[in-house]
Design an enzyme around this catalytic site. Structure first.
Site, PDB file in Angstrom:
ATOM      1  N   TRP A 445      36.350  29.999  19.184  1.00 40.96           N
ATOM      2  CA  TRP A 445      35.307  30.682  19.948  1.00 40.96           C
ATOM      3  C   TRP A 445      35.915  31.753  20.846  1.00 40.96           C
ATOM      4  O   TRP A 445      35.502  32.905  20.833  1.00 40.96           O
ATOM      5  CB  TRP A 445      34.528  29.669  20.800  1.00 40.96           C
ATOM      6  CG  TRP A 445      33.179  30.190  21.229  1.00 40.96           C
ATOM      7  CD1 TRP A 445      31.984  29.847  20.695  1.00 40.96           C
ATOM      8  CD2 TRP A 445      32.920  31.148  22.261  1.00 40.96           C
ATOM      9  NE1 TRP A 445      30.972  30.543  21.333  1.00 40.96           N
ATOM     10  CE2 TRP A 445      31.523  31.354  22.292  1.00 40.96           C
ATOM     11  CE3 TRP A 445      33.714  31.869  23.136  1.00 40.96           C
ATOM     12  CZ2 TRP A 445      30.912  32.227  23.182  1.00 40.96           C
ATOM     13  CZ3 TRP A 445      33.101  32.757  24.025  1.00 40.96           C
ATOM     14  CH2 TRP A 445      31.718  32.923  24.045  1.00 40.96           C
ATOM     15  N   TYR A 449      35.602  35.820  20.623  1.00 38.39           N
ATOM     16  CA  TYR A 449      35.046  36.556  21.769  1.00 38.39           C
ATOM     17  C   TYR A 449      35.993  37.671  22.221  1.00 38.39           C
ATOM     18  O   TYR A 449      35.571  38.788  22.525  1.00 38.39           O
ATOM     19  CB  TYR A 449      34.793  35.566  22.908  1.00 38.39           C
ATOM     20  CG  TYR A 449      34.114  36.157  24.127  1.00 38.39           C
ATOM     21  CD1 TYR A 449      32.776  36.509  24.088  1.00 38.39           C
ATOM     22  CD2 TYR A 449      34.810  36.346  25.318  1.00 38.39           C
ATOM     23  CE1 TYR A 449      32.133  37.034  25.205  1.00 38.39           C
ATOM     24  CE2 TYR A 449      34.179  36.869  26.443  1.00 38.39           C
ATOM     25  CZ  TYR A 449      32.849  37.204  26.380  1.00 38.39           C
ATOM     26  OH  TYR A 449      32.221  37.725  27.488  1.00 38.39           O
ATOM     27  N   ASP A 465      29.000  28.570  17.894  1.00 32.77           N
ATOM     28  CA  ASP A 465      28.144  28.769  19.056  1.00 32.77           C
ATOM     29  C   ASP A 465      26.742  28.213  18.798  1.00 32.77           C
ATOM     30  O   ASP A 465      26.095  28.545  17.798  1.00 32.77           O
ATOM     31  CB  ASP A 465      28.061  30.265  19.373  1.00 32.77           C
ATOM     32  CG  ASP A 465      27.309  30.527  20.660  1.00 32.77           C
ATOM     33  OD1 ASP A 465      27.931  30.468  21.724  1.00 32.77           O
ATOM     34  OD2 ASP A 465      26.089  30.768  20.590  1.00 32.77           O
TER      35      ASP A 465
END
Length: 521
Positions: A445, A449, A465
């Site tokens: 994640w 990002y 997510d």
């Protein structure tokens, strides 16, 4: 990027000459940066938005790149200023399947970065670029010329000279400083190159077209293509403003407009900058203090990436608007510094945006270098990789940073400080994400990002997510992450933009991450 000669350009010469001419005649801003018009009767090339009288079609030649126009003997217009054009945008460099095109665009991205500019001999620079890409310089020369119609050195020369032209017009920096900022070790060589290309000396151009004032600051215009969600972008950064590092303050003279003020260290330059968004003129305004002005070429590139000014809204919205009605003009906020963004992403793990903001402010006060600015409350630089690489665990714990994230920050800082990880716009995403995932406390994640915001990868997708899984209707699947990846194919190659649109309007408390519980956006 501020360059008209972008790595994402459609590099073949435009074939629809009548369509280009109609766009030129209507001054259609949607085509700004997509092509340039060389006027044979004047020897000048212009942006499609130029407000001079439209030349006759038979007197026009159309080019995809500023470098192509200059190689054909045309000089940049002093009125519309091709150096201000947004890049064509697009995800071509990431979605192409042809290895030669990918290599050429990777080379152009490297040449676009002012941190790579130098006055070394052409053969030495070409060899350094080829070594960076892991190919022979002969293969690189062949592939680059086939893709762009100009050599890598011609492409670079246009980038440097257009950057210098912008500094001469918009700042009062000494010509010697402009030459150095554009990668010329010698002012004599800079003057000669400028005169050869533009048939004006740098001082003559400054006399004819300078808009700068002697105020000790420089103001730079950075256009974008509409639509652009200016309110959303400024709200995003304002919500995350860190005390001591940055502030968002309303403009006292223009209703509804705000200035984002912050500090930045860029190479050897340290100072302050201010950013506001002029929606009427479709441009950002960048103010820079005197001490940061010599780093303007690199700073302009970073601000354009931070504000996502070079995105192609027509291409993005054509794919995403059917899935996210009413989201036209949405952009992906970037970052001025990849290391800073990565640290802030780590600090945001398992906490709200407000809590991450508070903890980051403590980190800045403890490890950031003090700096003087004219703005109250803006008096610290973000901590350097070297400073955080040596950070003590007990001190970090006292700031409210838990042990897992302490280890992640220190490990990240050591990799960046050693030069093994750069986190710059245009870096290849897969190797960078693999290096990030190898660090303690950083999973997919956070890596996705960082790729989305720091590397400017338009197709990043944190499949675990929960908000994305809900938006795709796969939350109840046996393997929701894989189901999300499968369902997200309709969003490609713009999944980063889809992610932001899926998050928009989602209550912050419901935005969470996969089982590892890495971070909140």
């Amino acid at each position: 990027m501020d360059s008209a000669s972008s790595t994402a350009a459609t590099t073949a010469l435009p074939t629809d000459t009548e369509g280009c001419w109609r766009a030129l005649a209507s001054h259609d801003a949607r085509f700004d940066g997509r092509f340039f018009t060389g006027v044979t009767s004047t020897g000048i090339y212009c942006r499609p938005v130029c407000r001079v009288r439209t030349p006759r079609l038979e007197n026009c030649r159309f080019f995809a790149l500023a470098a192509q126009a200059e190689q054909a003997g045309f000089r940049p217009c002093l009125r519309c200023r091709p150096e201000l054009a947004p890049s064509p945008g697009g995800a071509a460099a990431w979605s192409m399947q042809d290895a030669g095109s990918l290599l050429a665009h990777a080379a152009a991205a490297w040449l676009d970065d002012p941190l790579n500019w130098s006055d070394e001999a052409g053969a030495a620079l070409q060899a350094r670029l080829a070594d960076h890409l892991g190919v022979t310089d002969r293969h690189l020369r062949r592939v680059f010329l086939a893709a762009f119609g100009v050599t890598a050195l011609q492409y670079l020369q246009t980038r440097r000279l257009l950057s210098a032209k912008q500094l001469l017009t918009d700042t009062r920096l000494p010509v010697s400083t402009v030459a150095q900022a554009a990668g010329f070790a010698s002012q004599r060589r800079f003057n000669a190159a400028f005169l050869e290309h533009y048939r004006l000396s740098p001082t003559a151009l400054r006399r004819e077209g300078s808009s700068a004032t002697d105020t000790g600051t420089a103001t730079i215009r950075l256009p974008w293509r509409a639509p652009y969600d200016a309110a959303g972008i400024m709200a995003f950064f304002g919500k995350r403003a860190v005390t001591g590092l940055e502030t968002l303050v309303a403009d006292e003279q223009v209703a509804g407009r705000s200035w984002l003020t912050r500090t930045l260290a860029l190479g050897n330059a340290r100072g302050w900058l201010q950013i506001t968004l002029d929606t009427n003129a479709h441009q950002a305004l960048l103010r820079v203090g005197e001490r940061l002005a010599p780093a303007l070429p690199a700073l302009i590139r970073r601000v354009r990436a931070m504000l996502d000014l070079d995105a192609d809204p027509a291409a993005i919205d054509a794919v995403l608007l059917p899935h996210f009605p009413g989201s036209a003009g949405g952009r992906v906020p970037g970052a001025l510094d990849g290391f800073e963004l990565a640290v802030r992403a780590i600090l945001g793990q398992q906490v709200t945006v407000a809590a991450a903001h508070t903890i980051c402010g403590r980190l800045v006060v403890r490890y950031g270098e003090p700096i003087e600015t004219p703005f109250p409350g803006v008096d610290r630089l973000f901590p350097t990789p070297a400073a955080l690489a040596l950070a003590d665990g007990d001190v970090l714990g006292g700031l409210g940073i838990v042990r897992q994230r302490q280890a992640a920050i220190v490990a990240l800082a050591r990799e960046v400080d050693a030069g093994r990880l750069a986190l710059r716009p245009g870096d290849a995403p897969e190797p960078a994400m693999a290096a990030l995932r190898a660090l303690p406390g950083i999973g997919d994640w956070t890596a996705q990002y960082i790729a989305m915001r720091a590397l400017r990868w338009p197709d990043a997708f944190p499949a675990g997510d929960v908000a994305l899984q809900k938006a795709l209707g796969v939350r109840g699947a046996a393997k929701p992450a894989q189901a999300a990846i499968d369902a997200s194919q309709a969003w490609r190659p713009w999944r980063s933009y889809a992610v932001l649109r899926a998050w928009h309007g989602t209550p912050e408390a419901t935005i969470s991450t996969p089982a590892e519980q890495e971070t909140t956006p």
